[in-house]
Design an enzyme around this catalytic site. Structure first.
Site, PDB file in Angstrom:
ATOM      1  N   CYS A  19       0.937  -1.306  -0.073  1.00 35.55           N
ATOM      2  CA  CYS A  19       0.061  -0.109  -0.010  1.00 35.55           C
ATOM      3  C   CYS A  19       0.808   1.183   0.071  1.00 35.55           C
ATOM      4  O   CYS A  19       2.035   1.199  -0.299  1.00 35.55           O
ATOM      5  CB  CYS A  19      -1.121  -0.031   1.201  1.00 35.55           C
ATOM      6  SG  CYS A  19      -0.311   0.263   2.862  1.00 35.55           S
ATOM      7  N   ASN A  22       2.311   1.570   4.372  1.00 39.25           N
ATOM      8  CA  ASN A  22       2.490   0.175   5.214  1.00 39.25           C
ATOM      9  C   ASN A  22       2.183   0.330   6.623  1.00 39.25           C
ATOM     10  O   ASN A  22       2.939  -0.346   7.501  1.00 39.25           O
ATOM     11  CB  ASN A  22       3.897  -0.273   4.822  1.00 39.25           C
ATOM     12  CG  ASN A  22       4.060  -1.643   5.394  1.00 39.25           C
ATOM     13  OD1 ASN A  22       5.184  -1.928   5.939  1.00 39.25           O
ATOM     14  ND2 ASN A  22       3.141  -2.545   5.158  1.00 39.25           N
ATOM     15  N   CYS A  24      -1.653   0.581   7.332  1.00 40.70           N
ATOM     16  CA  CYS A  24      -2.925   0.356   7.504  1.00 40.70           C
ATOM     17  C   CYS A  24      -3.167  -0.783   6.399  1.00 40.70           C
ATOM     18  O   CYS A  24      -3.410  -2.197   7.076  1.00 40.70           O
ATOM     19  CB  CYS A  24      -3.993   1.377   6.912  1.00 40.70           C
ATOM     20  SG  CYS A  24      -3.696   2.928   7.897  1.00 40.70           S
ATOM     21  N   ARG A  25      -3.618  -0.772   5.169  1.00 42.01           N
ATOM     22  CA  ARG A  25      -4.113  -1.682   4.418  1.00 42.01           C
ATOM     23  C   ARG A  25      -3.126  -3.066   4.242  1.00 42.01           C
ATOM     24  O   ARG A  25      -3.684  -4.125   4.415  1.00 42.01           O
ATOM     25  CB  ARG A  25      -4.358  -1.085   2.937  1.00 42.01           C
ATOM     26  CG  ARG A  25      -5.492  -0.027   3.159  1.00 42.01           C
ATOM     27  CD  ARG A  25      -5.692   0.579   1.913  1.00 42.01           C
ATOM     28  NE  ARG A  25      -4.559   1.347   1.561  1.00 42.01           N
ATOM     29  CZ  ARG A  25      -4.367   1.987   0.514  1.00 42.01           C
ATOM     30  NH1 ARG A  25      -5.233   2.076  -0.504  1.00 42.01           N
ATOM     31  NH2 ARG A  25      -3.150   2.565   0.107  1.00 42.01           N
ATOM     32  N   SER A  26      -1.893  -2.702   3.894  1.00 42.05           N
ATOM     33  CA  SER A  26      -0.911  -3.822   3.627  1.00 42.05           C
ATOM     34  C   SER A  26      -0.791  -4.695   4.896  1.00 42.05           C
ATOM     35  O   SER A  26      -0.721  -5.814   4.934  1.00 42.05           O
ATOM     36  CB  SER A  26       0.007  -3.491   2.793  1.00 42.05           C
ATOM     37  OG  SER A  26       0.920  -2.438   3.404  1.00 42.05           O
ATOM     38  N   ASP A 137      -8.263   3.587   1.218  1.00 40.75           N
ATOM     39  CA  ASP A 137      -7.369   3.842   2.545  1.00 40.75           C
ATOM     40  C   ASP A 137      -8.110   4.499   3.633  1.00 40.75           C
ATOM     41  O   ASP A 137      -8.831   5.660   3.403  1.00 40.75           O
ATOM     42  CB  ASP A 137      -6.229   4.945   1.752  1.00 40.75           C
ATOM     43  CG  ASP A 137      -5.176   5.197   2.724  1.00 40.75           C
ATOM     44  OD1 ASP A 137      -5.430   4.813   3.912  1.00 40.75           O
ATOM     45  OD2 ASP A 137      -4.078   5.613   2.205  1.00 40.75           O
TER      46      ASP A 137
END
Length: 169
Positions: A19, A22, A24-26, A137
């Site tokens: 993402c 690095n 939140c999402r990934s 995001d």
């Protein structure tokens, strides 16, 4: 949904989740996918890593909201430290999955035209409900955004694990 590319090394598979920062999402996807891989007994064969295309958060822990949600759902978020994707990942990893199209463009730019298109893809290509969807995001939003991301990540990781199992059985 497309099939997984063949492993570069027989019997081993390395998946990178990418993402922007690095935090939140990934890392959420990393925690979920690593958990799912372990649950089906593929930890020895499948390695999961995550990173961001940017360097703003390198060395920092996961966003507190993401970590709290993961922990409340039984995932381990404690060990994560943000890192930035390295060009070598484009040849070391079997599959790099970008959380959104901007991250995908950044990965492809990092490859400077040398990326194998089947190995650098959108995470959402494996989403069984919304194929090719971007993972939004949640960083600038509220708690609900993290819950939405987790739901998307969980169902997509389940689909990824089904693909991995079909490759290893």
């Amino acid at each position: 949904m497309r099939e997984l590319p063949a492993p570069r090394t027989p019997g081993r598979y390395r998946i990178a989740l990418v993402c922007l920062g690095n935090i939140c999402r990934s890392p959420m996807a990393h925690a979920v996918l690593a958990d799912r891989v372990a649950a089906v007994g593929l930890s020895e064969a499948v390695t999961v890593v995550s990173s961001g295309t940017g360097d703003w958060h390198v060395g920092k822990p996961m966003d507190q909201r993401a970590a709290a949600l993961l922990t409340s759902e039984g995932y381990d978020a404690s060990a994560h430290r943000a890192r930035q994707v390295r060009p070598s990942w484009l040849t070391d990893c079997d599959l790099l999955l970008a959380m959104d199209r901007r991250n995908l463009r950044d990965l492809l730019a990092l490859a400077d035209g040398g990326a194998e298109p089947d190995r650098v893809r959108l995470f959402g290509e494996f989403d069984p409900l919304e194929p090719a969807a971007e993972v939004p995001d949640p960083y600038l939003g509220d708690e609900d955004g993290f819950h939405d991301v987790l739901a998307m990540v969980e169902r997509t990781c389940d689909a990824l694990v089904r693909e991995l199992l079909s490759s290893y059985r």
